[in-house]
Design a protein around this motif. Sequence first.
Motif, PDB file in Angstrom:
ATOM      1  N   LYS A  65      63.412  46.481  46.375  1.00 59.66           N
ATOM      2  CA  LYS A  65      62.522  46.686  45.242  1.00 59.66           C
ATOM      3  C   LYS A  65      62.615  48.156  44.820  1.00 59.66           C
ATOM      4  O   LYS A  65      62.356  49.049  45.619  1.00 59.66           O
ATOM      5  N   GLU A  66      62.972  48.391  43.606  1.00 57.52           N
ATOM      6  CA  GLU A  66      63.187  49.761  43.133  1.00 57.52           C
ATOM      7  C   GLU A  66      61.839  50.416  42.833  1.00 57.52           C
ATOM      8  O   GLU A  66      61.392  50.468  41.685  1.00 57.52           O
ATOM      9  N   ILE A  67      61.200  50.911  43.882  1.00 53.36           N
ATOM     10  CA  ILE A  67      59.875  51.494  43.735  1.00 53.36           C
ATOM     11  C   ILE A  67      59.923  53.002  43.983  1.00 53.36           C
ATOM     12  O   ILE A  67      60.886  53.531  44.546  1.00 53.36           O
ATOM     13  N   ARG A  68      58.872  53.654  43.586  1.00 48.35           N
ATOM     14  CA  ARG A  68      58.702  55.098  43.796  1.00 48.35           C
ATOM     15  C   ARG A  68      57.536  55.291  44.759  1.00 48.35           C
ATOM     16  O   ARG A  68      56.429  54.850  44.482  1.00 48.35           O
ATOM     17  N   ILE A  69      57.799  55.940  45.887  1.00 45.20           N
ATOM     18  CA  ILE A  69      56.780  56.115  46.930  1.00 45.20           C
ATOM     19  C   ILE A  69      56.245  57.547  46.880  1.00 45.20           C
ATOM     20  O   ILE A  69      56.996  58.512  47.036  1.00 45.20           O
ATOM     21  N   ILE A  70      54.933  57.673  46.665  1.00 46.17           N
ATOM     22  CA  ILE A  70      54.279  58.978  46.660  1.00 46.17           C
ATOM     23  C   ILE A  70      53.057  58.899  47.572  1.00 46.17           C
ATOM     24  O   ILE A  70      52.724  57.847  48.089  1.00 46.17           O
ATOM     25  N   LEU A  73      54.967  52.094  56.221  1.00 45.67           N
ATOM     26  CA  LEU A  73      56.111  51.275  56.607  1.00 45.67           C
ATOM     27  C   LEU A  73      56.326  50.129  55.622  1.00 45.67           C
ATOM     28  O   LEU A  73      57.470  49.756  55.339  1.00 45.67           O
ATOM     29  N   ALA A  74      55.240  49.563  55.099  1.00 45.22           N
ATOM     30  CA  ALA A  74      55.367  48.486  54.115  1.00 45.22           C
ATOM     31  C   ALA A  74      56.083  48.965  52.863  1.00 45.22           C
ATOM     32  O   ALA A  74      56.927  48.251  52.295  1.00 45.22           O
ATOM     33  N   ALA A  75      55.755  50.170  52.412  1.00 40.91           N
ATOM     34  CA  ALA A  75      56.379  50.702  51.204  1.00 40.91           C
ATOM     35  C   ALA A  75      57.879  50.889  51.399  1.00 40.91           C
ATOM     36  O   ALA A  75      58.687  50.508  50.542  1.00 40.91           O
ATOM     37  N   PHE A  76      58.279  51.460  52.537  1.00 42.87           N
ATOM     38  CA  PHE A  76      59.705  51.671  52.780  1.00 42.87           C
ATOM     39  C   PHE A  76      60.435  50.356  53.036  1.00 42.87           C
ATOM     40  O   PHE A  76      61.601  50.197  52.641  1.00 42.87           O
ATOM     41  N   LEU A  77      59.773  49.405  53.672  1.00 39.05           N
ATOM     42  CA  LEU A  77      60.369  48.083  53.878  1.00 39.05           C
ATOM     43  C   LEU A  77      60.632  47.407  52.536  1.00 39.05           C
ATOM     44  O   LEU A  77      61.688  46.809  52.315  1.00 39.05           O
ATOM     45  N   GLU A 112      55.421  42.444  50.745  1.00 37.80           N
ATOM     46  CA  GLU A 112      55.634  41.353  49.789  1.00 37.80           C
ATOM     47  C   GLU A 112      54.749  41.486  48.554  1.00 37.80           C
ATOM     48  O   GLU A 112      55.102  40.977  47.482  1.00 37.80           O
ATOM     49  N   LEU A 113      53.634  42.159  48.676  1.00 35.71           N
ATOM     50  CA  LEU A 113      52.709  42.303  47.550  1.00 35.71           C
ATOM     51  C   LEU A 113      53.127  43.405  46.588  1.00 35.71           C
ATOM     52  O   LEU A 113      52.581  43.507  45.478  1.00 35.71           O
ATOM     53  N   ILE A 114      54.059  44.244  47.006  1.00 36.06           N
ATOM     54  CA  ILE A 114      54.571  45.298  46.138  1.00 36.06           C
ATOM     55  C   ILE A 114      55.588  44.687  45.182  1.00 36.06           C
ATOM     56  O   ILE A 114      56.481  43.942  45.601  1.00 36.06           O
ATOM     57  N   GLY A 115      55.458  44.987  43.906  1.00 37.72           N
ATOM     58  CA  GLY A 115      56.388  44.458  42.918  1.00 37.72           C
ATOM     59  C   GLY A 115      57.574  45.372  42.692  1.00 37.72           C
ATOM     60  O   GLY A 115      57.726  46.420  43.347  1.00 37.72           O
ATOM     61  N   ASP A 154      50.686  52.236  40.040  1.00 39.88           N
ATOM     62  CA  ASP A 154      50.775  50.782  40.117  1.00 39.88           C
ATOM     63  C   ASP A 154      50.125  50.205  41.365  1.00 39.88           C
ATOM     64  O   ASP A 154      49.467  49.172  41.307  1.00 39.88           O
ATOM     65  N   VAL A 155      50.312  50.853  42.513  1.00 36.21           N
ATOM     66  CA  VAL A 155      49.828  50.317  43.780  1.00 36.21           C
ATOM     67  C   VAL A 155      49.155  51.407  44.593  1.00 36.21           C
ATOM     68  O   VAL A 155      49.692  52.513  44.733  1.00 36.21           O
ATOM     69  N   MET A 156      47.983  51.087  45.125  1.00 33.51           N
ATOM     70  CA  MET A 156      47.304  51.974  46.057  1.00 33.51           C
ATOM     71  C   MET A 156      46.905  51.161  47.283  1.00 33.51           C
ATOM     72  O   MET A 156      46.335  50.086  47.166  1.00 33.51           O
TER      73      MET A 156
END
Length: 239
Positions: free
Chosen positions: A42-47, A31-35, A12-15, A91-93
């Motif tokens: 949420k259209e995010i990029r996971i690295i 798992l949070a990132a993929f969820l 939920e904290l990922i924008g 953006d997020v770590m």
Amino acid sequence: MKVDYVIKAMAELIGYDETVYVGLNSIPALLAAFLARDMMNKEIRIIGVAEADNPKTIQVSPSTGDPFFLDGAPVMITADSFDLAQKGELDVMFLGPAQIDQETNVNLTAIGDYRRPSVKLPGGAATAYLMPLANKLILWNLKHSKNTLVSRVDFVTGTAKYSKNKVFLVTNLAVMKFDREKGKWVVIAVPPWSSEQQIIQNTGFPVEIESLRIVTLYHDEMEYLDMLDPQNLRSALEF
């Protein structure tokens, strides 16, 4: 599982439209990132440390640095991820310290005297470098107690104290944000089993209660986490 609520709170904290870095041995963060991306749309990029650029899917293994991430994903080496941070584009770590204190200092180095520690921790890797540079830090710890949330960490591995970034903390009892103007942690949400009294009694520094919004986990989200984690490795993290 209770840990799934922590994962949902982190997601939920990922924008939207954020670049999200997942470090080593960080199953909840992974798992949070993929969820967030696949179930919360949420259209995010996971690295991350597996050096893959936004893999389509995963199956959780004991190490989030497992090269299985490379299946179907372009390679993105760690140095390039660090360059993003230097440019202000990370953006997020996520970070899972053993100790967090009231000033956002974290400890991944040693418990007790550094010269003769009672517990030697794995070390911070690039923690000191990345903490001030990531636009948003999501710290997590699954053992919310006065031993982990302390007034002052035994060793400062890294800090966001001198940065202007957003800092959040997710534990098995609370979701908190660091209010830089007030210089204190503020509770913004809780899992279903937590309470204000539990949080205050188990935190080694004063906190402010802004909201006791209950983190909600849906059945389809639990099924999705089970699909990504067929060996149920996250069950070892239960509290």
